[in-house]
Design an enzyme around this catalytic site. Structure first.
Site, short mmCIF file in Angstrom:
data_model
loop_
_atom_site.label_atom_id
_atom_site.label_comp_id
_atom_site.label_asym_id
_atom_site.label_seq_id
_atom_site.Cartn_x
_atom_site.Cartn_y
_atom_site.Cartn_z
N HIS A 54 -27.24 -12.32 -24.22
CA HIS A 54 -28.54 -11.88 -25.15
C HIS A 54 -28.36 -13.50 -25.68
O HIS A 54 -28.06 -15.03 -24.57
CB HIS A 54 -28.37 -11.26 -26.12
CG HIS A 54 -27.25 -11.86 -27.45
ND1 HIS A 54 -25.90 -11.61 -27.07
CD2 HIS A 54 -26.94 -11.75 -28.55
CE1 HIS A 54 -25.52 -11.89 -28.11
NE2 HIS A 54 -26.38 -11.90 -28.40
N HIS A 56 -29.09 -15.36 -28.48
CA HIS A 56 -28.62 -16.50 -29.58
C HIS A 56 -28.25 -17.30 -28.80
O HIS A 56 -27.42 -17.76 -27.91
CB HIS A 56 -27.90 -14.98 -30.14
CG HIS A 56 -28.55 -14.04 -31.06
ND1 HIS A 56 -28.15 -13.68 -31.75
CD2 HIS A 56 -30.62 -14.27 -31.34
CE1 HIS A 56 -29.10 -12.70 -32.34
NE2 HIS A 56 -30.50 -13.36 -32.24
N ASP A 58 -25.54 -19.30 -30.15
CA ASP A 58 -23.82 -19.22 -30.13
C ASP A 58 -23.38 -17.99 -28.64
O ASP A 58 -22.24 -17.81 -28.95
CB ASP A 58 -23.11 -18.69 -31.27
CG ASP A 58 -23.49 -17.34 -31.82
OD1 ASP A 58 -24.73 -16.68 -31.11
OD2 ASP A 58 -23.33 -16.21 -32.31
N HIS A 59 -24.07 -17.31 -28.09
CA HIS A 59 -23.82 -17.29 -26.34
C HIS A 59 -24.45 -18.03 -25.26
O HIS A 59 -24.02 -17.49 -24.19
CB HIS A 59 -24.42 -16.09 -26.43
CG HIS A 59 -23.68 -15.00 -27.37
ND1 HIS A 59 -22.45 -13.90 -27.39
CD2 HIS A 59 -23.99 -14.76 -29.07
CE1 HIS A 59 -22.26 -13.36 -28.80
NE2 HIS A 59 -23.47 -13.79 -29.71
N HIS A 113 -29.67 -5.15 -31.82
CA HIS A 113 -28.99 -6.60 -32.03
C HIS A 113 -30.12 -7.60 -31.52
O HIS A 113 -30.42 -7.99 -32.64
CB HIS A 113 -27.70 -7.17 -31.29
CG HIS A 113 -27.35 -8.11 -32.28
ND1 HIS A 113 -27.32 -8.30 -33.49
CD2 HIS A 113 -27.19 -9.30 -31.36
CE1 HIS A 113 -26.70 -9.57 -34.10
NE2 HIS A 113 -26.51 -10.03 -32.10
N ASP A 137 -23.08 -8.75 -28.90
CA ASP A 137 -22.67 -7.91 -30.10
C ASP A 137 -22.74 -7.09 -30.27
O ASP A 137 -23.82 -6.42 -31.77
CB ASP A 137 -23.30 -9.40 -30.74
CG ASP A 137 -23.17 -10.39 -30.78
OD1 ASP A 137 -22.02 -10.79 -30.86
OD2 ASP A 137 -24.03 -11.80 -31.17
N HIS A 175 -17.08 -11.64 -30.69
CA HIS A 175 -16.84 -12.15 -32.58
C HIS A 175 -15.39 -11.55 -32.83
O HIS A 175 -14.66 -10.66 -32.63
CB HIS A 175 -17.62 -12.18 -33.70
CG HIS A 175 -19.26 -13.02 -33.24
ND1 HIS A 175 -19.09 -14.30 -33.12
CD2 HIS A 175 -20.70 -12.55 -32.82
CE1 HIS A 175 -20.07 -14.63 -33.32
NE2 HIS A 175 -20.72 -13.57 -32.27
#
Length: 257
Positions: A54, A56, A58-59, A113, A137, A175
Site C-alpha cells: 500500500h 503509506h 513507511d512502506h 487499512h 498492515d 510491524h
C-alpha cells in the site's frame, strides 16, 4: 526462495526475497533503502522487483533510491493505488499473479487499512513447505491495521480472505506490534488459554529483543480477536450481535487502548 527480515525505523519490517541460485532479490515494502542496499551488497544480489502492499510512506519510502541504484527494477502495487506509490509500473488486482525466481504469488485485494491495500501469497510448492503471506498492515500478530480509508465491513471481508488460508501459512506482517496487541486481546478474551500462553511466550521473546515475525496463521486464528469476530464468547464480551458489529467494536476499543 529465502525470506530475509530487515528491521527498519522504529518498528517496521522490510522483507527481502532472495534466490541464491539466480543471484536475484525482490523487496517487499521498503520503508527505507539503506538497510536493503546493505543486505543486497552483502549477498551480491541484483534487485529485480519491489512489491508494495500500500501507499503509506513507511512502506514505499525507499522506492526512489532503490530504483536509482537498480534502474531495471519493476515496481508493483495495487491498481487502486495508482498515482500514490512512487515509480509504480505494474498495477495489480485481486487474483493477479506475480513471479519471483521459480515462485508465483497470488494477489489478494484487502481494503480496510487503506482503500487500495493488497497482499501477496506464495503457496507452498511441496508438502513439506509452508505458504508465505506478505500482508502489509492488514493483519498483525494479535491484531489488524487501523481503518484509515476503509470500513469495518471491508476489513472483515479482507481478513476473511486471509483467514481462509492454511493454518501452516507463515504471516510476514510489516510491524512489530505483537506484544501490545496481545495485551489488548487479553482484555476481551481473557479466558482464552492459548492466548494467555502466547502472551507469555511473546513477552519473553521481546524481552530478549527477538522478532515475533513471522507468525503462524493457525496461531492467529486461535488467539487474534480480529480473526475471531464470529466466536460467541467474544461477541458477548463486546456486546456485538453479529460479525461486522463485533469487529467494529473491537477495532474501536483497540483504537482507544
Amino acid at each position: 526462495m529465502q525470506v530475509i527480515l530487515i528491521p527498519a525505523l522504529a518498528d517496521n519490517y522490510i522483507f527481502l526475497l532472495y534466490d541464491s541460485k539466480r543471484g536475484i532479490a525482490a523487496v517487499i515494502d521498503p520503508a527505507v533503502a539503506e538497510p536493503v542496499l546493505t543486505k543486497l551488497h552483502e549477498l551480491q544480489a541484483e534487485l529485480v522487483a519491489i512489491f508494495n502492499t500500500h501507499h503509506h510512506h513507511d512502506h514505499v519510502g525507499g522506492n526512489k533510491k532503490l530504483i536509482q541504484c537498480f534502474p531495471d527494477v519493476k515496481v508493483y502495487g495495487g491498481v487502486e493505488d495508482r498515482g500514490r506509490i512512487p515509480e509504480q509500473q505494474v498495477y495489480l488486482e485481486d487474483g493477479s499473479k506475480v513471479e519471483f525466481g521459480n515462485r508465483q504469488a497470488e494477489v489478494f485485494f484487502v481494503p480496510g487499512h487503506t482503500s487500495g491495500h493488497i497482499a501477496y501469497y506464495f503457496p507452498p510448492q511441496h508438502s513439506d513447505e509452508m505458504g508465505e503471506l506478505f500482508c502489509g498492515d492488514t493483519l498483525f500478530g494479535g491484531g489488524c491495521g487501523r481503518l484509515f480509508e476503509g470500513t469495518p465491513s471491508q476489513m472483515v471481508s479482507s481478513l476473511s480472505k486471509l483467514r481462509s488460508l492454511p493454518n501452516s501459512t507463515r504471516v510476514w506482517c510489516a510491524h512489530e506490534y505483537t506484544q501490545k496487541n496481545l495485551e489488548f486481546a487479553l482484555t476481551v478474551d481473557s479466558g482464552n488459554i492459548q492466548l494467555q500462553q502466547r502472551y507469555d511466550e511473546v513477552k519473553s521473546r521481546r524481552h530478549r529483543q527477538e522478532a515475533t515475525v513471522p507468525l503462524l496463521l493457525g496461531t492467529e486464528k486461535l488467539t487474534n480477536p480480529f480473526l475471531r469476530w464470529d466466536i460467541p464468547a467474544l461477541q458477548a464480551a463486546v456486546g456485538g450481535d453479529e460479525s461486522v458489529v463485533t469487529f467494529a467494536r473491537l477495532r474501536g476499543m483497540k483504537d482507544k487502548f
